[in-house]
Design a protein around this motif. Structure first.
Motif, PDB file in Angstrom:
ATOM      1  N   MET A   1       3.204 -16.656   9.133  1.00 55.36           N
ATOM      2  CA  MET A   1       3.386 -17.232   7.797  1.00 55.36           C
ATOM      3  C   MET A   1       2.694 -16.366   6.747  1.00 55.36           C
ATOM      4  SD  MET A   1       2.761 -21.079   9.219  1.00 55.36           S
ATOM      5  CE  MET A   1       1.483 -20.431  10.312  1.00 55.36           C
TER       6      MET A   1
ATOM      7  N   ASP B   1       9.077 -21.669   6.866  1.00 57.44           N
ATOM      8  CA  ASP B   1       8.070 -21.530   7.915  1.00 57.44           C
ATOM      9  C   ASP B   1       7.025 -22.627   7.759  1.00 57.44           C
ATOM     10  OD1 ASP B   1       6.301 -20.746   5.878  1.00 57.44           O
ATOM     11  OD2 ASP B   1       6.412 -18.613   6.368  1.00 57.44           O
TER      12      ASP B   1
ATOM     13  N   ILE C   1      11.320 -18.977  10.356  1.00 61.37           N
ATOM     14  CA  ILE C   1      10.327 -18.166  11.059  1.00 61.37           C
ATOM     15  C   ILE C   1       9.361 -19.101  11.784  1.00 61.37           C
ATOM     16  CG2 ILE C   1       8.544 -16.392  10.867  1.00 61.37           C
ATOM     17  CD1 ILE C   1      11.253 -15.421   9.924  1.00 61.37           C
ATOM     18  N   VAL C   2       9.253 -18.957  13.108  1.00 64.61           N
ATOM     19  CA  VAL C   2       8.310 -19.768  13.882  1.00 64.61           C
ATOM     20  C   VAL C   2       7.523 -18.862  14.818  1.00 64.61           C
ATOM     21  CG1 VAL C   2       9.730 -21.859  13.764  1.00 64.61           C
ATOM     22  CG2 VAL C   2       9.986 -20.303  15.710  1.00 64.61           C
TER      23      VAL C   2
END
Length: 250
Positions: free
Chosen positions: A88, A80, A44-45
């Motif tokens: 996050m 993340d 996840i970014v």
């Protein structure tokens, strides 16, 4: 490499953490914190800034109804940036709210985070997200220095199992995250309509963007987009794509 740390947060959660100085130390670090088994991996970014309230609530639903449940059902790793902000925080909150047990690993420069109950945190530091299960602290004096580490770590965690990156919103650092994950040959799915970097990248995929970085990433062939804001079908389509990718056999 530093010894294993146990971080205790005010919400009662306890996370395992370690610090590395070189990429070659990552395999040993993963073994030390109990993450040596290959599993499907979700990266996840991005961020969650400058969104309307309605869009933010839609992104929150994405984590609660799609990303966290899929990670739990597949027993996947989720990676993340680990700080208590943006996507996050949403990932950590979703993990706890659905009672999930999947490993949620934050990767961050040690000089930029405030450890729980620290009496003298670094200047301009950001607290860690308290619902993560693991943290790996890396060298660096700026946010963004963790980007190559995060992408490499995800590859090591997967260790031949499938992996996929979800990119939401985001600023300048998100361009670097996208580049590092593309360079790792990992499918990057951009959430079009979530704003900022995500929309620039989606525009490049449409041939409607002049940002050179975005154009080059679009040429990679492994950058794709989906618009969650068109209809409820967006959630279903994304869920099917992620499950299809992460369920692929070695």
């Amino acid at each position: 490499m530093e010894k294993l740390l146990q971080l205790s947060f005010n919400n009662g959660q306890i996370a395992s953490a370690t610090q590395v100085q070189q990429l070659t130390e990552l395999p040993q670090a993963l073994e030390e914190i109990g993450l040596q088994v290959a599993r499907p991996t979700l990266v996840i970014v991005g961020g969650a800034s400058k969104m309307s309230e309605a869009d933010f609530l839609q992104i929150r639903r994405l984590f609660m109804e799609v990303l966290a449940p899929i990670a739990e059902n597949l027993g996947a790793y989720v990676v993340d940036g680990g700080s208590d902000a943006g996507v996050m925080r949403l990932m950590g909150e979703a993990r706890t709210k659905i009672g999930a047990k999947f490993a949620l690993i934050g990767v961050a420069p040690l000089s930029k985070v405030a450890l729980p109950n620290s009496l003298e945190p670094p200047a301009d530091s950001t607290p860690l997200e308290p619902n993560h299960s693991h943290f790996i602290f890396v060298p660096g004096s700026n946010w963004g220095d963790e980007s190559p580490w995060l992408a490499q770590l995800a590859t090591m965690l997967a260790n031949g199992s499938p992996s996929v990156t979800i990119l939401i919103n985001g600023g300048e650092i998100t361009f670097e995250d996208a580049l590092q994950n593309v360079n790792a040959k990992r499918l990057v799915i951009v959430m079009a309509g979530s704003g900022r970097t995500a929309d620039i990248l989606a525009g490049a995929l449409h041939g409607e963007e002049t940002d050179i970085r975005a154009i080059e990433l679009a040429k990679s062939g492994i950058l794709h987009y989906i618009n969650l804001f068109d209809s409820e079908a967006g959630f279903e389509s994304l869920a099917e794509i992620i499950k299809s990718v992460l369920s692929t056999s070695k």
